[in-house]
Design a protein around this motif. Sequence first.
Motif, PDB file in Angstrom:
ATOM      1  N   GLY A 167      69.714  33.278  29.939  1.00 21.22           N
ATOM      2  CA  GLY A 167      69.966  31.580  30.516  1.00 21.22           C
ATOM      3  C   GLY A 167      70.616  31.885  31.941  1.00 21.22           C
ATOM      4  O   GLY A 167      71.177  30.552  32.922  1.00 21.22           O
ATOM      5  N   VAL A 168      71.421  32.421  32.829  1.00 16.25           N
ATOM      6  CA  VAL A 168      71.834  32.333  34.121  1.00 16.25           C
ATOM      7  C   VAL A 168      70.484  32.552  35.209  1.00 16.25           C
ATOM      8  O   VAL A 168      70.915  31.292  36.290  1.00 16.25           O
ATOM      9  CB  VAL A 168      71.970  34.193  34.769  1.00 16.25           C
ATOM     10  N   LEU A 169      69.038  32.176  34.974  1.00 16.92           N
ATOM     11  CA  LEU A 169      68.518  32.611  35.454  1.00 16.92           C
ATOM     12  C   LEU A 169      67.986  30.565  35.036  1.00 16.92           C
ATOM     13  O   LEU A 169      67.483  30.390  36.548  1.00 16.92           O
ATOM     14  CB  LEU A 169      66.985  32.815  34.744  1.00 16.92           C
ATOM     15  N   ALA A 170      68.157  29.706  34.683  1.00 18.58           N
ATOM     16  CA  ALA A 170      68.314  29.172  33.938  1.00 18.58           C
ATOM     17  C   ALA A 170      69.298  28.182  34.451  1.00 18.58           C
ATOM     18  O   ALA A 170      68.822  27.006  35.303  1.00 18.58           O
ATOM     19  CB  ALA A 170      67.604  28.753  32.551  1.00 18.58           C
ATOM     20  N   GLY A 218      68.684  27.819  38.820  1.00 18.55           N
ATOM     21  CA  GLY A 218      66.927  27.510  38.731  1.00 18.55           C
ATOM     22  C   GLY A 218      67.466  25.728  39.087  1.00 18.55           C
ATOM     23  O   GLY A 218      66.374  25.443  39.524  1.00 18.55           O
ATOM     24  N   LEU A 219      67.947  25.591  37.900  1.00 17.60           N
ATOM     25  CA  LEU A 219      68.561  23.878  37.980  1.00 17.60           C
ATOM     26  C   LEU A 219      69.059  23.290  38.384  1.00 17.60           C
ATOM     27  O   LEU A 219      68.759  22.778  39.127  1.00 17.60           O
ATOM     28  CB  LEU A 219      68.833  23.772  36.496  1.00 17.60           C
ATOM     29  N   LEU A 220      70.211  24.313  39.420  1.00 19.63           N
ATOM     30  CA  LEU A 220      71.629  24.074  40.475  1.00 19.63           C
ATOM     31  C   LEU A 220      70.353  23.783  41.902  1.00 19.63           C
ATOM     32  O   LEU A 220      70.700  23.329  42.132  1.00 19.63           O
ATOM     33  CB  LEU A 220      72.461  25.325  40.342  1.00 19.63           C
ATOM     34  N   PHE A 221      69.400  24.892  42.160  1.00 18.92           N
ATOM     35  CA  PHE A 221      68.310  25.033  43.628  1.00 18.92           C
ATOM     36  C   PHE A 221      67.549  24.633  42.544  1.00 18.92           C
ATOM     37  O   PHE A 221      66.638  25.231  43.650  1.00 18.92           O
ATOM     38  CB  PHE A 221      68.677  26.193  43.787  1.00 18.92           C
ATOM     39  N   LEU A 222      66.769  23.469  41.723  1.00 19.76           N
ATOM     40  CA  LEU A 222      64.742  22.799  41.478  1.00 19.76           C
ATOM     41  C   LEU A 222      64.963  22.710  42.724  1.00 19.76           C
ATOM     42  O   LEU A 222      63.316  23.460  42.714  1.00 19.76           O
ATOM     43  CB  LEU A 222      65.557  21.924  40.569  1.00 19.76           C
ATOM     44  N   GLU A 223      65.008  22.200  43.291  1.00 20.27           N
ATOM     45  CA  GLU A 223      64.451  22.072  44.642  1.00 20.27           C
ATOM     46  C   GLU A 223      63.633  22.810  45.422  1.00 20.27           C
ATOM     47  O   GLU A 223      62.485  22.839  46.372  1.00 20.27           O
ATOM     48  CB  GLU A 223      64.977  20.066  44.905  1.00 20.27           C
ATOM     49  N   LYS A 271      59.056  19.370  40.074  1.00 17.98           N
ATOM     50  CA  LYS A 271      60.316  19.961  39.916  1.00 17.98           C
ATOM     51  C   LYS A 271      60.145  19.346  38.130  1.00 17.98           C
ATOM     52  O   LYS A 271      61.156  19.676  37.342  1.00 17.98           O
ATOM     53  CB  LYS A 271      61.099  18.874  40.436  1.00 17.98           C
ATOM     54  N   GLN A 272      58.975  18.452  38.078  1.00 19.24           N
ATOM     55  CA  GLN A 272      59.288  18.045  36.262  1.00 19.24           C
ATOM     56  C   GLN A 272      58.861  19.118  35.368  1.00 19.24           C
ATOM     57  O   GLN A 272      59.984  19.514  33.849  1.00 19.24           O
ATOM     58  CB  GLN A 272      58.514  17.142  35.515  1.00 19.24           C
ATOM     59  N   TYR A 273      57.800  20.008  35.920  1.00 19.25           N
ATOM     60  CA  TYR A 273      57.034  20.821  35.146  1.00 19.25           C
ATOM     61  C   TYR A 273      58.232  22.178  34.778  1.00 19.25           C
ATOM     62  O   TYR A 273      58.814  22.719  34.011  1.00 19.25           O
ATOM     63  CB  TYR A 273      55.806  21.205  35.586  1.00 19.25           C
ATOM     64  N   ALA A 274      59.043  22.477  35.955  1.00 18.83           N
ATOM     65  CA  ALA A 274      59.846  23.355  36.292  1.00 18.83           C
ATOM     66  C   ALA A 274      61.375  23.507  35.574  1.00 18.83           C
ATOM     67  O   ALA A 274      61.551  24.587  35.303  1.00 18.83           O
ATOM     68  CB  ALA A 274      60.346  23.901  37.657  1.00 18.83           C
ATOM     69  N   GLY A 275      61.350  22.498  35.790  1.00 21.67           N
ATOM     70  CA  GLY A 275      62.940  22.197  35.270  1.00 21.67           C
ATOM     71  C   GLY A 275      62.691  22.097  33.408  1.00 21.67           C
ATOM     72  O   GLY A 275      64.141  22.557  32.903  1.00 21.67           O
ATOM     73  N   PHE A 276      62.032  21.910  32.878  1.00 23.04           N
ATOM     74  CA  PHE A 276      61.516  21.839  31.131  1.00 23.04           C
ATOM     75  C   PHE A 276      61.388  23.976  30.422  1.00 23.04           C
ATOM     76  O   PHE A 276      61.988  24.624  29.772  1.00 23.04           O
ATOM     77  CB  PHE A 276      60.891  21.272  30.452  1.00 23.04           C
ATOM     78  N   ILE A 277      60.954  24.047  31.874  1.00 22.51           N
ATOM     79  CA  ILE A 277      60.251  25.654  31.499  1.00 22.51           C
ATOM     80  C   ILE A 277      62.215  26.282  31.741  1.00 22.51           C
ATOM     81  O   ILE A 277      62.133  27.735  31.079  1.00 22.51           O
ATOM     82  CB  ILE A 277      59.689  25.750  32.746  1.00 22.51           C
ATOM     83  N   LEU A 278      62.692  25.918  32.608  1.00 22.50           N
ATOM     84  CA  LEU A 278      63.767  26.579  33.509  1.00 22.50           C
ATOM     85  C   LEU A 278      64.577  26.309  31.697  1.00 22.50           C
ATOM     86  O   LEU A 278      65.799  27.563  31.873  1.00 22.50           O
ATOM     87  CB  LEU A 278      64.095  26.126  34.675  1.00 22.50           C
ATOM     88  N   LEU A 279      64.623  25.538  31.262  1.00 25.66           N
ATOM     89  CA  LEU A 279      65.131  24.885  29.805  1.00 25.66           C
ATOM     90  C   LEU A 279      65.225  26.127  28.867  1.00 25.66           C
ATOM     91  O   LEU A 279      65.733  26.170  27.872  1.00 25.66           O
ATOM     92  CB  LEU A 279      65.546  23.717  30.004  1.00 25.66           C
TER      93      LEU A 279
END
Length: 203
Positions: free
Chosen positions: A90-93, A96-101, A118-126
């Motif tokens: 959860g912390v990593l997610a 990661g989402l806060l600093f996605l770019e 960004k699309q792919y990584a965003g859902f992976i982080l979720l």
Amino acid sequence: VCELSGPTIISMLITSFYNMADTFFVGKINTSATDAVGVVFSLMAIIQALGFTFGHGSGNYISRKLGSQEFEDAEKMAATGFFSALIAGGVLAVVGLLFLEPLTRLLGATETILPYAKQYAGFILLGAPYMTASLVLNNQLRFQGSAFYAMVGIASGAVLNIALDPLFIFGFGAIPPMGVAGAAIATVLAQLVVMLLFLYTIL
């Protein structure tokens, strides 16, 4: 030894199938989408490393406590390992989402690849919390001598991911085409199913 090592080797090989399946189907879109999956593979490796860290640590302790008939301590460590991985994921997610770019750029995304990455990584982080948690449960099962069931759970997720990839990427019926984001959603859903299967097996 063979009864434990065989399923364990297969399980570790199968963990790489998720990325391979995503790469294969995303490759039908364009080369930038394919490159994005390759770029985010490093992030998935970090998520897997987190899961293996908590899984091996708690699993080793559990196996020793089971051997000495200290079942209560083993149960406590199983819960500690699972929830620690869930929190770490959860912390990593969140980070990661806060600093996605900046994260995707750090992983190697160029201007062309960046939107897909960004699309792919965003859902992976979720899905990071229960991806790490499912790997912990997988390892705990193996350390308890249930390597076969651990392998079946991981294999089920891989098969489901392969089935869902074309549905979400290209669309089918009521499901709209989602492109590279669909590949990530398929992976995340497959991992969620794996975690639920492991929880059902343990409980």
